[in-house]
Structures are given as structure tokens and as C-alpha cells.
Design an enzyme around this catalytic site. Sequence first.
Site, PDB file in Angstrom:
ATOM      1  N   LYS A 122       0.867  -1.189   0.000  1.00  0.00           N
ATOM      2  CA  LYS A 122       0.000   0.000   0.000  1.00  0.00           C
ATOM      3  C   LYS A 122       0.897   1.231   0.000  1.00  0.00           C
ATOM      4  CE  LYS A 122      -2.042   2.964   2.026  1.00  0.00           C
ATOM      5  NZ  LYS A 122      -1.840   4.384   1.628  1.00  0.00           N
ATOM      6  N   GLY A 157       6.426   5.218   8.628  1.00  0.00           N
ATOM      7  CA  GLY A 157       5.572   6.400   8.588  1.00  0.00           C
ATOM      8  C   GLY A 157       5.544   7.083   9.933  1.00  0.00           C
ATOM      9  N   SER A 158       4.397   7.669  10.254  1.00  0.00           N
ATOM     10  CA  SER A 158       4.319   8.509  11.451  1.00  0.00           C
ATOM     11  C   SER A 158       3.999   7.703  12.714  1.00  0.00           C
ATOM     12  CB  SER A 158       3.233   9.563  11.246  1.00  0.00           C
ATOM     13  OG  SER A 158       1.981   8.932  11.114  1.00  0.00           O
ATOM     14  N   GLY A 168       1.526   4.479  13.449  1.00  0.00           N
ATOM     15  CA  GLY A 168       2.156   3.292  14.037  1.00  0.00           C
ATOM     16  C   GLY A 168       1.353   2.777  15.231  1.00  0.00           C
ATOM     17  N   GLU A 197       8.736   1.598  11.626  1.00  0.00           N
ATOM     18  CA  GLU A 197       9.863   2.538  11.488  1.00  0.00           C
ATOM     19  C   GLU A 197       9.237   3.927  11.478  1.00  0.00           C
ATOM     20  OE1 GLU A 197      11.826   5.139  10.668  1.00  0.00           O
ATOM     21  OE2 GLU A 197      12.233   4.539   8.601  1.00  0.00           O
ATOM     22  N   CYS A 244      13.546  10.291   7.601  1.00  0.00           N
ATOM     23  CA  CYS A 244      13.302   9.852   8.975  1.00  0.00           C
ATOM     24  C   CYS A 244      14.547   9.999   9.843  1.00  0.00           C
ATOM     25  CB  CYS A 244      12.762   8.439   8.999  1.00  0.00           C
ATOM     26  SG  CYS A 244      13.708   7.323   7.979  1.00  0.00           S
ATOM     27  N   GLU A 301       9.214  16.078  15.710  1.00  0.00           N
ATOM     28  CA  GLU A 301       9.744  15.850  14.365  1.00  0.00           C
ATOM     29  C   GLU A 301       9.024  16.777  13.389  1.00  0.00           C
ATOM     30  OE1 GLU A 301       8.709  12.121  12.407  1.00  0.00           O
ATOM     31  OE2 GLU A 301      10.746  11.979  11.634  1.00  0.00           O
TER      32      GLU A 301
HETATM   33  P1  NAD Z   1       1.437   8.640   7.679  1.00  0.00           P
HETATM   34  O1  NAD Z   1       1.999   7.835   8.779  1.00  0.00           O
HETATM   35  O2  NAD Z   1       0.056   9.189   7.834  1.00  0.00           O
HETATM   36  O3  NAD Z   1       1.444   7.787   6.318  1.00  0.00           O
HETATM   37  C1  NAD Z   1       2.335   6.712   6.062  1.00  0.00           C
HETATM   38  C2  NAD Z   1       1.545   5.574   5.406  1.00  0.00           C
HETATM   39  O4  NAD Z   1       0.538   5.134   6.310  1.00  0.00           O
HETATM   40  C3  NAD Z   1       0.820   5.983   4.119  1.00  0.00           C
HETATM   41  O5  NAD Z   1       0.875   4.904   3.204  1.00  0.00           O
HETATM   42  C4  NAD Z   1      -0.600   6.187   4.604  1.00  0.00           C
HETATM   43  O6  NAD Z   1      -1.553   6.014   3.588  1.00  0.00           O
HETATM   44  C5  NAD Z   1      -0.723   5.104   5.646  1.00  0.00           C
HETATM   45  N1  NAD Z   1      -1.784   5.325   6.629  1.00  0.00           N
HETATM   46  C6  NAD Z   1      -2.260   6.520   7.087  1.00  0.00           C
HETATM   47  N2  NAD Z   1      -3.256   6.309   7.970  1.00  0.00           N
HETATM   48  C7  NAD Z   1      -3.428   4.964   8.070  1.00  0.00           C
HETATM   49  C8  NAD Z   1      -4.296   4.124   8.811  1.00  0.00           C
HETATM   50  N3  NAD Z   1      -5.214   4.624   9.634  1.00  0.00           N
HETATM   51  N4  NAD Z   1      -4.181   2.786   8.671  1.00  0.00           N
HETATM   52  C9  NAD Z   1      -3.259   2.253   7.865  1.00  0.00           C
HETATM   53  N5  NAD Z   1      -2.412   2.998   7.104  1.00  0.00           N
HETATM   54  C10 NAD Z   1      -2.495   4.337   7.215  1.00  0.00           C
HETATM   55  O7  NAD Z   1       2.421   9.794   7.370  1.00  0.00           O
HETATM   56  P2  NAD Z   1       2.050  11.173   6.628  1.00  0.00           P
HETATM   57  O8  NAD Z   1       0.765  11.754   7.094  1.00  0.00           O
HETATM   58  O9  NAD Z   1       2.149  10.913   5.201  1.00  0.00           O
HETATM   59  O10 NAD Z   1       3.198  12.060   7.186  1.00  0.00           O
HETATM   60  C11 NAD Z   1       3.010  12.620   8.472  1.00  0.00           C
HETATM   61  C12 NAD Z   1       4.228  12.467   9.291  1.00  0.00           C
HETATM   62  O11 NAD Z   1       4.698  11.123   9.284  1.00  0.00           O
HETATM   63  C13 NAD Z   1       5.422  13.240   8.800  1.00  0.00           C
HETATM   64  O12 NAD Z   1       5.361  14.570   9.164  1.00  0.00           O
HETATM   65  C14 NAD Z   1       6.541  12.494   9.469  1.00  0.00           C
HETATM   66  O13 NAD Z   1       6.702  12.910  10.789  1.00  0.00           O
HETATM   67  C15 NAD Z   1       6.079  11.086   9.449  1.00  0.00           C
HETATM   68  N6  NAD Z   1       6.688  10.310   8.372  1.00  0.00           N
HETATM   69  C16 NAD Z   1       7.724   9.529   8.707  1.00  0.00           C
HETATM   70  C17 NAD Z   1       8.354   8.789   7.729  1.00  0.00           C
HETATM   71  C18 NAD Z   1       9.509   7.921   8.068  1.00  0.00           C
HETATM   72  O14 NAD Z   1      10.316   7.644   7.208  1.00  0.00           O
HETATM   73  N7  NAD Z   1       9.620   7.441   9.293  1.00  0.00           N
HETATM   74  C19 NAD Z   1       7.935   8.854   6.415  1.00  0.00           C
HETATM   75  C20 NAD Z   1       6.828   9.649   6.105  1.00  0.00           C
HETATM   76  C21 NAD Z   1       6.224  10.365   7.100  1.00  0.00           C
END
Ligand code: NAD
Length: 496
Positions: free
Chosen positions: A189, A242-243, A247, A265, A300, A399
Site C-alpha cells: 500500500k 511512517g508517522s 504506528g 519505522e 526519517c 519531528e
Molecule cells: P502517515 O503515517 O500518515 O502515512 C504513512 C503511510 O501510512 C501511508 O501509506 C498512509 O496512507 C498510511 N496510513 C495513514 N493512515 C493509516 C491508517 N489509519 N491505517 C493504515 N495505514 C495508514 O504519514 P504522513 O501523514 O504521510 O506524514 C506525516 C508524518 O509522518 C510526517 O510529518 C513524518 O513525521 C512522518 N513520516 C515519517 C516517515 C519515516 O520515514 N519514518 C515517512 C513519512 C512520514
Amino acid sequence: MTLPAAITDAVARLTLPGLAVIDGALVEAASGAVFHNVSPRDGQVLNAVASCGQVDVDRAVASARAAFEDGRWRDLGPRQKKAILFRLAELMERDAEELALLESLDVGKPIRDARAVDIPLAINTCRWYAEALDKVYGEVGTSPVDRLSYAVHEPLGVIGAIVPWNFPLHMAMWKVAPALAMGNSVVLKPAEQSPLTALKLGELALEAGLPPGVLNVVPGLGATAGEALALSMDVDMIAFTGSGPVGRKLMEYSARSNLKRVSLELGGKSPQIVFADCPDLDAAAQAAAWGVFYNQGEVCTAASRLLVEASIKTDFVARVAAVARDMVPGDPLDPGTVFGAMVSERQMNTALDYIATADSQGARRVLGGQRVRRDSGGFYVEPTIFDRVEADSTLAREEVFGPVLGVMGFETEAEAFHLANDTVYGLAAGLWTSDINRALGGARKLKAGLVWVNGWDACDITMPFGGFKQSGFGRDRSLHALHKYADLKSVSVTLR
Ligand code: NAD
């Protein structure tokens, strides 16, 4: 600045992928829903992409499950698996320029980075796990003479990979390659901000001969496609980058569904410490600036906290600012651009909000802080440096995931390590010193999954990548990542 004709022609010829890859076919969402994929380069809609929902995710998971249970991939011999993954790497290499253009358009990263870093590293990851897949050994236990006991690594089954937008193909490969190498099936995804290269990867995998259903790609929104995948009763593991808030949700979804494994992560607030005995202040200044501003700060492991010994701080901050001053935001498609657009209007506004908060909390703005290139319609923020950042201020603790550096001074070694570890995160940390005892002792004291001495981000696919504390758990890269996608089975045979 006009773009080279070679780039504009190549962009005009691009086919933008917009269909999900489910059960070996390119398909629209069952509901016909789409989402509009916006390029941060100019704020324009690039294309309409299938917005997968529950029905599509269920189909993808069922297809992955069927592929796993009938052994069409899992039971192939190592040589056959390797050949297909090597072929996939070759096809990615064949289409490397197209993949780089898709990545740059989709997330606003400089084309030179997409060409030199993202795509080559994704290809290398694919090859590395192809080579590694028959180097995973089991164990023979010390058994009584009338028994043979051994332990084997078995694939988990169906892996849901939920990935971010900052290094879309590269992060996808960190999960897809080891998961496939261990014999699993995968449902990938991609982030809604960056679906293009993941969809192209799904197409290339079919062309490479990966059997249908073994790699499905379901573009869609996090709250629909992502949630459906994470709540599925038939997914064995979610591998996530992701965030932090998402997580946490994933762990909750696991608890509410089938107790699927989760690896997280989640980013960080990584410190880079520069002691007065730093062996090369110019190299450290380069590392300090690129460590936080590379990829517009959307990294990250971004070195977003710079801790500098008080006696050299004024001089050192000036050196860092001099490096950063040359990072002028520009059109991501221009091969001369080193600093591109932020991924979305939302992410840009988040960074601008953090800048306003740092101003209001009394930090001293040394550089940047403005939105620029408004006329382009895109989302550009200058590299921004704040000095005199208080340890309890927002900029020191949260962050940003954007181009904002916070500088803090320290007087003693103990204070430096205290400040470095004074965070809920623990992804990366670094220190610059000529003292071997301080270097090795510091590497032990720093609470982070990655520690760099006299360098930043100096490691590769051979070394595990992941965090301590609230930066998550589980490791990408290295042979350890293979074990993440496997269960250990103990077998004891009684000899008669
Ligand atoms: P996010 O965590 O919302 O998105 C990451 C992934 O999770 C995307 O594929 C998204 O569609 C999916 N996702 C979102 N909500 C979900 C849910 N309820 N259930 C399952 N999957 C879901 O991140 P974002 O909103 O795109 O970015 C926000 C913050 O996340 C950034 O400001 C940053 O702090 C962090 N981030 C961290 C990394 C990293 O490498 N660790 C990468 C991107 C973003």
C-alpha cells in the site's frame, strides 16, 4: 529557467500508472473511485489513481493468500526465485530514467537525487536480497542420540507493506524484497502522495515473471485501503514506515484483528554532536547541512538537532549556514536543482507552522524560513536554521519532517550526551570527535538504532536500519530483515 528538452520530451512521453495491481491484472477500484494525485512541483493534478477500498484490499489479500498456499512462489527453488528477482532488478534498470522521472514528479525530489540515489538504491536492494535468499540457514540442535532436532525459518504468509512518500520506491523495496526473498506474498500500500513508482513496480514484477498474486499493489487512502489491510484477518504481518500516530493505530488494529505481527519505522529527532576536537569542521558542516536538508528534510533520520560545543558554536553555525545558503529551492525536474519541493501543501504548512512556533518561542532564526517559488504553484520552503533552541521547546522535541534545523550549545561531554538522549525518539545519532575514547564511549551512550562517528548516514544495505524507543522496532536492510518476514519452526525427529 527552462528545462532541457530531453527532460520535457521524456515527461511528455511518460505514461502515468493509475491502476491497482491485483491478482496479476491491472484494475480499477471495484467502486470506480479515484483520488487525484498532485505534483508538489507545481500543485497540478498529475493523474487519477484507483482509490482502493475494502473490496479491493480483500481481493488483493485473497489473491496473495491463494498464491502463498498453493506454493507458486514459496515452493520455487532458490535459483528460480533468484532469477525472477534479478530479472526484476534488470527491468528496473531498463526503466530507471522513467522511474526517476515518476518519483521526482510525484514527490518533488530533485531529479538528480532520484537518478543517483532513490532508483539505484532500490535496484541494489532487489539484487541484494535476491543474492541473500539462499544464505538463510537453520540450526541443528544438540540432541540426545535418539533424536534429531532442528530449527528452520519459514515464511509468514501474507505481508502487508504500508510505506511512506519520502523515498517511495526505495522504502517499498526495503520491505518487498526481503519479504519476497523469504517466500512470502505481499500486498503493498503506497502512500496516497506517491503511488506512481509502486504501481510501476507491480507491473514490472509481472513482466519479470513473478507469479500473479505474489505482489499486489493497492493504491488508496490510509484511512480506507491502509486500515482495511491492517485490520484484515488474513494478513500475517504489517511492515510499516511512517508517522508515530499511525504506528500506534497499527498496533491497535493488530490487537483488534488477528494479532498480526507489526514492524514499525517511525522517524525521529536525531542529534548530531560536534565537539571542539572535531577532526574536520568543513566536513562536519557539510554533514550537518546535508544531514538535515537532504530531500527537503523529509527524511526519517534527518539530523534535525545540531549540538555544538560552546567554544566553536558561532563559527560552526556560520559554516553550516554557508553550506545551506547554496541549497536554493528549484524545479525538481531541473538537473541542476539540489533542493526541491515539499511533498504536499499540508507538509509545507506543517513546516511553516513549526518555523512560526520556533520564532514565537524565542529561538534565533539564522537562515531561511520562507515559502518561496509561489508563482510555480508548488510547495517550496527554504532551508531554515534556528540557533539558541531551548531543550524543552517544540523545535527540540517534535519531528518536523521538513527543512528546519535547531541548534543547541553545550559545555561538557556529559551535557552533550544528556541532550542527545533527551528525546522520545531513538533512530539515528552522530558525533564528531578526534578522541577515540569519546567516539567509542559515545557510540555506546547514544540511545539510537544507528550511530555515525565522524560522518552522517554512512552505511548501506548490509547494515540493519531501525529505531530504539518511540522510533519503532524491527529492522529493515541486512540479513536481519529476512528474519523479520519468517517464523522459526523447531522440529524434533525421534529416531527408532
Ligand atoms: P502517515 O503515517 O500518515 O502515512 C504513512 C503511510 O501510512 C501511508 O501509506 C498512509 O496512507 C498510511 N496510513 C495513514 N493512515 C493509516 C491508517 N489509519 N491505517 C493504515 N495505514 C495508514 O504519514 P504522513 O501523514 O504521510 O506524514 C506525516 C508524518 O509522518 C510526517 O510529518 C513524518 O513525521 C512522518 N513520516 C515519517 C516517515 C519515516 O520515514 N519514518 C515517512 C513519512 C512520514
